[in-house]
Write an enzyme that holds these catalytic residues in place. Structure first.
Site, mmCIF file in Angstrom:
data_model
loop_
_atom_site.group_PDB
_atom_site.id
_atom_site.type_symbol
_atom_site.label_atom_id
_atom_site.label_comp_id
_atom_site.label_asym_id
_atom_site.label_seq_id
_atom_site.Cartn_x
_atom_site.Cartn_y
_atom_site.Cartn_z
ATOM 1 N N ASP A 208 2.279 2.887 3.099
ATOM 2 C CA ASP A 208 1.373 3.791 3.197
ATOM 3 C C ASP A 208 1.464 4.510 4.567
ATOM 4 O O ASP A 208 1.454 5.721 4.708
ATOM 5 C CB ASP A 208 0.011 3.322 2.955
ATOM 6 C CG ASP A 208 -1.185 4.282 2.885
ATOM 7 O OD1 ASP A 208 -1.207 5.066 2.052
ATOM 8 O OD2 ASP A 208 -1.926 4.149 3.995
ATOM 9 N N ASP B 191 0.746 -1.248 0.022
ATOM 10 C CA ASP B 191 0.011 -0.157 0.145
ATOM 11 C C ASP B 191 0.893 1.180 -0.064
ATOM 12 O O ASP B 191 1.771 1.412 0.819
ATOM 13 C CB ASP B 191 -0.919 -0.110 1.296
ATOM 14 C CG ASP B 191 -2.193 0.778 1.086
ATOM 15 O OD1 ASP B 191 -1.817 2.011 0.650
ATOM 16 O OD2 ASP B 191 -3.115 0.457 1.573
ATOM 17 N N ASP C 141 -1.570 0.471 -4.819
ATOM 18 C CA ASP C 141 -2.803 1.029 -5.068
ATOM 19 C C ASP C 141 -2.650 2.758 -5.344
ATOM 20 O O ASP C 141 -3.648 3.006 -6.074
ATOM 21 C CB ASP C 141 -3.643 0.960 -3.875
ATOM 22 C CG ASP C 141 -3.018 1.215 -2.504
ATOM 23 O OD1 ASP C 141 -1.745 1.696 -2.440
ATOM 24 O OD2 ASP C 141 -3.640 1.178 -1.489
ATOM 25 N N HIS C 142 -1.705 3.199 -4.984
ATOM 26 C CA HIS C 142 -1.411 4.631 -5.227
ATOM 27 C C HIS C 142 -0.138 5.188 -4.851
ATOM 28 O O HIS C 142 0.407 4.274 -4.030
ATOM 29 C CB HIS C 142 -2.519 5.504 -4.541
ATOM 30 C CG HIS C 142 -2.686 5.158 -3.074
ATOM 31 N ND1 HIS C 142 -1.642 5.501 -2.162
ATOM 32 C CD2 HIS C 142 -3.682 4.391 -2.241
ATOM 33 C CE1 HIS C 142 -1.970 4.986 -0.929
ATOM 34 N NE2 HIS C 142 -3.131 4.433 -0.937
ATOM 35 N N ASN D 95 -12.588 4.816 0.782
ATOM 36 C CA ASN D 95 -12.377 4.037 1.642
ATOM 37 C C ASN D 95 -13.289 3.659 2.942
ATOM 38 O O ASN D 95 -13.355 2.571 3.534
ATOM 39 C CB ASN D 95 -11.003 4.407 2.333
ATOM 40 C CG ASN D 95 -9.866 4.386 1.625
ATOM 41 O OD1 ASN D 95 -9.692 3.641 0.497
ATOM 42 N ND2 ASN D 95 -8.663 4.898 1.980
ATOM 43 N N HIS E 147 1.991 8.340 5.539
ATOM 44 C CA HIS E 147 1.057 9.385 6.078
ATOM 45 C C HIS E 147 1.640 10.206 7.250
ATOM 46 O O HIS E 147 1.707 11.466 7.285
ATOM 47 C CB HIS E 147 -0.311 8.659 6.463
ATOM 48 C CG HIS E 147 -1.031 8.347 5.274
ATOM 49 N ND1 HIS E 147 -1.792 9.338 4.572
ATOM 50 C CD2 HIS E 147 -1.571 7.225 4.893
ATOM 51 C CE1 HIS E 147 -2.614 8.765 3.494
ATOM 52 N NE2 HIS E 147 -2.535 7.333 4.055
ATOM 53 N N HIS F 143 -2.688 11.069 -0.084
ATOM 54 C CA HIS F 143 -2.933 10.743 -1.396
ATOM 55 C C HIS F 143 -4.520 11.275 -1.807
ATOM 56 O O HIS F 143 -5.039 11.905 -1.042
ATOM 57 C CB HIS F 143 -2.783 8.960 -1.829
ATOM 58 C CG HIS F 143 -3.389 8.164 -0.702
ATOM 59 N ND1 HIS F 143 -4.572 7.792 -0.745
ATOM 60 C CD2 HIS F 143 -2.683 7.822 0.296
ATOM 61 C CE1 HIS F 143 -4.612 7.110 0.364
ATOM 62 N NE2 HIS F 143 -3.582 7.015 1.033
ATOM 63 N N THR G 96 -6.912 3.388 -1.198
ATOM 64 C CA THR G 96 -7.008 2.021 -1.006
ATOM 65 C C THR G 96 -7.843 1.008 -1.647
ATOM 66 O O THR G 96 -7.557 0.569 -2.285
ATOM 67 C CB THR G 96 -6.700 1.731 0.602
ATOM 68 O OG1 THR G 96 -5.522 2.675 0.803
ATOM 69 C CG2 THR G 96 -6.214 0.477 0.730
#
Length: 445
Positions: free
Chosen positions: A204, A44, A251-252, A101, A208, A357, A80
């Site tokens: 991820d 992720d 996913d991103h 999400n 963050h 994101h 996600t």
């Protein structure tokens, strides 16, 4: 005369054949010498360039031993759940309808956090079948380990085996990462699974909490690299080198959040009274926001938001076709997309993330990785960029199964395969119908 009397018999036999073709699970083996298995791994938030400022010997070796894409583009939305479900279904977000999400209900104002949605079939099951179910319907055995959507039922059918991540579970335990690899590889080697999806929640979380440029992000990339090395060794120990194809993706991406005192952050209540003007909203969630105006207030809301800086506001029906969001029945009427790096704050600045994101998928910071290796992939092959929606038909080809209707195309990934495994697949129902038509035309003639 004899042929005329036989026509009803032939017709009955062909109807039976049609019915069998429509209901019996089929698996085409054209061009495949032996049974192949597939492991899909998602890290992720792994931005496309995260391995460029870190020493990653295992990822580098993987590129030499397999396929690397320059980058791939997630769907709009760059979140996600929507992005993972596009990968596993091959459908745009407006088709599969996992539009956030958070699970939400605009009528009741219900909002369910991401990890609490993972077993909520009513959020995931919207008529589009994920690859697990499609493969099972064609005689294969599938499993999901933490992958979003794997814990749901689809028209009452569950994935053969699903391990669902619990809320609050830590995502960065390297020992556990290796244990999870051992578990899923044993499913292949000891229990004859054909498809397994495996999800990791990093990088991820670090992106963050610390931001994409922080040393902790680089540390987690080194941990991912060690995990990839462990995976390669474990595949050999389980005797799967000749039969297991592996795809590693995400996913991103992630971008640095622009925060005070350097910039003026977006506080939407400065531009419209949200309490009076909106009946539903999800705004304090990174760069993507949704809003339902109160009756008769939509145009006023759009005009007010148009005055806010660092964002673009859309009436859902007027969004660009390239977003593949406008036909969604779930999305509220107003969609807001912040400029890269700006968070959407509703009433107060309460957002603490250093990275985020949810921004436009055309931004390079939202692009993500793609790696693949195994018996069906070329070695040392550099692929041009492509959209993540095209991973689905590639996976169907690797598993040698018929795909459900999807928005992807094998044209974007076929060059990375050693062999094309024959031409484009056609549904057995279509093939049988064509045969019937030709045969009946002959009888009538």
């Amino acid at each position: 005369m004899a042929s005329a009397r036989l026509r009803p018999v032939f017709l009955l036999l062909l109807i039976i054949l049609l019915a069998r073709a429509a209901t019996k699970p089929l698996r085409c083996r054209s061009g495949v010498g032996s049974k192949k298995r597939l492991l899909l791994i998602s890290f992720d938030g792994f931005r496309w360039d995260y391995d460029q400022d870190v020493d990653t010997p295992n990822l580098d070796r993987l590129a030499r031993d397999g396929v690397k894409a320059k980058y791939i583009t997630p769907p709009m939305l760059t979140m996600t759940s929507p992005s993972h479900f596009t990968t596993i279904t091959g459908r745009w977000v407006e088709d599969h309808e996992v539009v956030h999400n958070m699970m939400f209900n605009t009528q009741t104002n219900q909002k369910v956090p991401h990890k609490d949605t993972l077993r909520r079939s009513e959020w995931w099951d919207n008529g589009v079948l994920p690859l697990w179910i499609t493969a099972q319907n064609q005689g294969l055995k599938t499993a999901s380990f933490y992958y979003p959507g794997g814990g749901a039922n689809y028209s009452g059918q569950a994935v053969n085996r699903a391990v669902v991540e619990e809320s609050g579970h830590p995502d960065d335990n390297e020992t556990e990462w290796r244990q999870n690899i051992d578990t899923v590889l044993s499913w292949f080697s000891k229990e004859d699974f054909d498809l397994v999806t495996l999800y990791y929640g990093e990088p991820d979380n670090v992106g963050h909490a610390r931001g994409p440029d922080h040393p902790d992000r680089k540390a987690i990339i080194r941990q991912i690299d060690r995990t990839v090395g462990y995976l390669r060794d474990a595949i050999g120990l389980h005797g799967l080198n000749a039969t297991l194809n592996v795809i590693i993706t995400s996913d991103h991406g992630m971008t640095t959040v622009k925060k005070r005192p350097l910039v003026d952050e977006i506080v939407l209540n400065k531009y419209l009274n949200l309490l009076k003007m909106a009946s539903f909203e999800i705004l304090d969630y990174g760069g993507f926001g949704i809003l339902t105006p109160r009756p008769g207030k939509e145009q006023e809301v759009l005009e007010a938001l148009a005055k806010a800086p660092h964002l673009t506001v859309y009436r859902k029906d007027d969004m660009p076709e390239s977003f593949h969001l406008a036909r969604s029945g779930r999305l509220p009427p107003v969609v807001i997309i912040a400029d890269l790096g700006f968070n959407l704050n509703s009433r107060f600045i309460v957002y603490v993330n250093k990275g985020d994101h949810g921004f436009h998928n055309g931004e390079m910071d939202m692009k993500m990785i793609f790696r693949a290796f195994g018996p069906d992939f070329k070695k040392n092959f550099l692929s041009e960029p492509f959209d993540s929606v095209h991973i689905y038909p590639l996976m169907c080809r690797l598993l040698n199964i018929w795909a459900e209707p999807n928005n992807g195309s094998l044209e974007h990934t076929a060059d990375m395969l050693i062999t094309s495994h024959g031409g484009p697949r056609t549904s057995p129902m279509i093939i049988t119908t064509t045969v019937v038509f030709v045969f009946m035309s002959t009888l009538i003639a």
